[in-house]
Design an enzyme around this catalytic site. Structure first.
Site, short mmCIF file in Angstrom:
data_model
loop_
_atom_site.label_atom_id
_atom_site.label_comp_id
_atom_site.label_asym_id
_atom_site.label_seq_id
_atom_site.Cartn_x
_atom_site.Cartn_y
_atom_site.Cartn_z
CE LYS A 22 9.30 17.99 19.83
NZ LYS A 22 10.57 17.29 19.90
CG ASN A 23 11.93 15.10 15.92
OD1 ASN A 23 11.73 15.53 16.51
ND2 ASN A 23 11.57 13.66 15.60
NE ARG A 97 18.19 14.95 22.91
CZ ARG A 97 19.38 14.44 23.74
NH1 ARG A 97 19.23 15.04 24.86
NH2 ARG A 97 20.30 13.83 23.53
CG ASP A 121 9.96 13.64 25.47
OD1 ASP A 121 9.09 14.33 26.02
OD2 ASP A 121 9.85 13.18 24.16
CG ASP A 319 10.04 10.01 18.21
OD1 ASP A 319 10.68 9.70 19.56
OD2 ASP A 319 10.27 10.97 17.65
CG MET A 341 16.78 3.31 19.46
SD MET A 341 16.63 4.61 18.40
CE MET A 341 16.71 3.72 16.60
#
Length: 435
Positions: A22-23, A97, A121, A319, A341
Site C-alpha cells: 500500500k505505502n 493521506r 488514520d 505499522d 511515532m
C-alpha cells in the site's frame, strides 16, 4: 458502516499471497504525474486508499487503462491543474493521506499545486511540516487557509538545494524527491527516509530518466533533469501484511505459508517476531509458520523485560506494533510495546482488555502486555475498528477467541487489506461480511 462477524477459535491452514505494498503504491502512483509518457505499474493492491487515489488521478485528467486485475497503465498527458481547486477534489483528497504526494510532482512539472489537509488514520498528529519546509528549500512558496484547511503552493522558479529534514518522514522524503527530479540544479536530502518503498520509488524514477544517487541511504543526491519518460514498475509485496499474517498464524496456532514475500526487503521484521518466540522457516522466498501451541517472549540479555519499539528504517515499522501487541497477549512472558511515532495508536487496547487480555496502558505511547500462554483464551466481544492496523489486530484477536465477535467500521481494514475476509476464509477462517 459495514461489519464483520467473526467465528473464532479455529486453526487455519494453507497458503496466503501478500498483496502489493500500500505505502509504495501511493508513492509510485503519484510519480506517474511526472511524465506525459505511459507508465505501467504492476502488483497494485485493490484496496480503498489506492483506488481512491487512482480516482483522484483520473479527475486530474490522467488516462488510466487497467490491463490486468492488479496492473494499470497511466498517461498524464492532459493534466487539468485547475481541478485541484474544485470542491470535488477537496472532498476526495481530504479522505486519504496519500493525496498529499501529488504536490511534489505537480510543483515540479507545472510550478503550482493545491492540496487540502489530507485524511487517513486517526492515530494522533501527522504534521506536514517536513513536506512544506522541503518545498520551501527548493524555492516554493505556500499559503495555508486555516478556515478551509487548504494549501496553495507556487514554485515557478525552484532550484536545487541542500536540506536536512527535521524528521525521516517517508511521505515527506518521497514528495520532496519527486519535486527535485525535475528541478534545475542539485538537491541534497539528508536524514532522508530509506524504507524499501522509498528505494523502490527512486529506482522507478531512475528508470524514467532521473539522476539519483545514494539510494538506500539517508543521504540522497538528485540532479534535476528537463523531462522524464515512461517505464514499467512492479510494486513490492506488502511487508505490513506479511507481518500481520505471521502474527495471525501465531495467535491462532495455525500452519500458514506466506508466498513470495521478498524476504530481503523485510528488514528487522522477521527477527522481531522471533524475539516474540514465533518459529518459522524461510523456504526460497516463502515464509512457513508451523502451528505452535506455545511461544515464549525473550528477555534482554540481563534478564530485563523485552521492549518492542518502532523506529525509522531499518528499525521496526510502527505499522506493525498493533500486531505485536495482540500477539503478546497469548505468549508466555511479558513485553513492553513502545509506540514512539504516534500518540493515539495504542488506545485500541481497551477492546483487548474487554476480551480478557492483561495489558497495562502506561501512557499514550507505552503498553505492558502480560501474556496468558493460552491458559486463558480471549473472549469474543463487539468492537469497532479505529484505524487500519488496529483493525487488523482486532481481527486477529477475534479469530483467536472462541465464539462470535463483531467488528464494526471495517471500512478502515478495507483501506489497507485487499479482500481480507475472502483470503482468510479460503484457509479455514469463518468471517462474514455484513452491510
Amino acid at each position: 458502516m459495514a461489519t464483520f462477524e467473526v467465528y473464532g477459535g479455529k486453526p487455519l491452514k494453507g497458503e496466503l499471497f501478500p498483496q502489493g505494498a500500500k505505502n509504495e503504491a501511493l508513492q509510485v502512483l503519484c510519480a506517474t504525474l511526472l511524465t506525459s509518457e505511459p507508465v505501467t505499474i504492476k502488483n497494485i493492491p485493490n484496496i480503498r486508499d489506492v483506488n481512491k487515489l487512482i480516482e483522484l488521478l483520473q479527475g486530474l485528467g490522467v488516462e488510466v487503462k487497467r490491463t490486468a486485475p492488479s496492473e494499470c497503465t497511466f498517461r498524464a498527458s492532459n493534466v487539468d491543474i485547475e481541478y485541484l481547486t474544485t470542491e470535488e477534489f477537496k472532498t476526495k483528497a481530504s479522505a486519504i493521506r496519500g493525496s498529499i504526494m501529488v504536490v511534489g510532482p505537480l510543483l515540479a512539472r507545472y510550478g503550482k499545486a493545491y492540496a487540502p489537509k489530507p485524511g487517513g488514520d486517526k492515530i494522533g498528529r501527522r504534521r506536514l511540516d517536513t513536506h512544506l519546509l522541503g518545498f520551501q528549500k527548493l524555492g516554493a512558496k505556500f499559503d495555508f487557509n486555516n478556515r478551509e484547511n487548504f494549501f496553495s503552493l507556487k514554485g515557478e522558479n525552484m532550484r536545487g538545494a541542500y536540506m536536512l529534514l527535521d524528521e525521516a518522514s517517508v511521505t515527506g522524503t518521497a514528495n520532496i524527491l519527486m519535486a527535485a527530479v525535475l528541478t534545475p540544479g542539485r538537491t541534497t536530502i539528508y536524514n532522508a527516509a530509506c524504507e524499501p518503498y522509498v528505494q523502490q520509488l527512486c529506482k522507478m524514477l531512475v528508470s524514467m530518466g532521473a539522476k539519483i544517487s545514494g539510494i538506500g541511504s539517508n543521504l540522497l543526491t538528485i540532479d534535476g533533469v528537463e523531462s522524464l519518460g515512461g517505464c514499467t514498475h512492479t510494486i513490492l509485496p506488502d511487508m505490513i501484511e506479511i507481518g500481520s499474517f505471521i502474527g495471525l498464524a501465531a495467535m491462532t496456532a495455525s500452519d500458514i505459508t506466506i508466498k513470495n514475500v521478498s524476504y530481503s526487503n523485510l528488514g528487522i521484521i522477521p527477527d522481531a517476531f522471533r524475539r516474540m518466540g514465533i518459529q518459522f522457516e524461510v523456504q526460497n522466498d516463502d515464509i512457513h509458520i508451523p502451528a505452535q501451541q506455545h511461544y515464549e517472549i525473550e528477555t534482554f540479555i540481563d534478564g530485563s523485560i523485552l521492549t518492542i519499539a518502532d523506529a525509522p528504517w531499518p528499525g521496526l515499522t510502527p505499522d506493525l506494533l498493533s500486531v505485536f501487541l495482540v500477539v503478546a497477549t497469548q505468549a508466555k512472558g511479558s513485553v513492553l510495546i513502545h509506540q514512539k511515532m504516534f500518540e493515539s495508536r495504542l488506545f485500541f487496547v481497551d477492546k483487548l482488555i474487554d476480551m480478557g487480555a492483561q495489558i497495562i496502558l502506561c501512557d499514550p505511547h507505552r503498553a505492558t502486555v502480560i501474556g496468558h500462554d493460552r491458559k486463558l483464551r480471549l473472549r469474543p466481544t463487539v468492537m469497532t475498528s479505529p484505524d487500519i492496523r488496529a483493525g487488523v489486530a482486532l481481527l486477529i484477536a477475534a479469530l483467536s477467541a472462541e465464539g462470535k465477535s463483531v467488528i464494526h467500521n471495517i471500512e478502515q481494514i478495507d483501506r489497507g487489506y485487499e479482500n481480507i475476509d475472502g483470503r482468510l476464509n479460503a484457509i479455514g477462517a469463518d468471517i462474514r461480511r455484513l452491510p
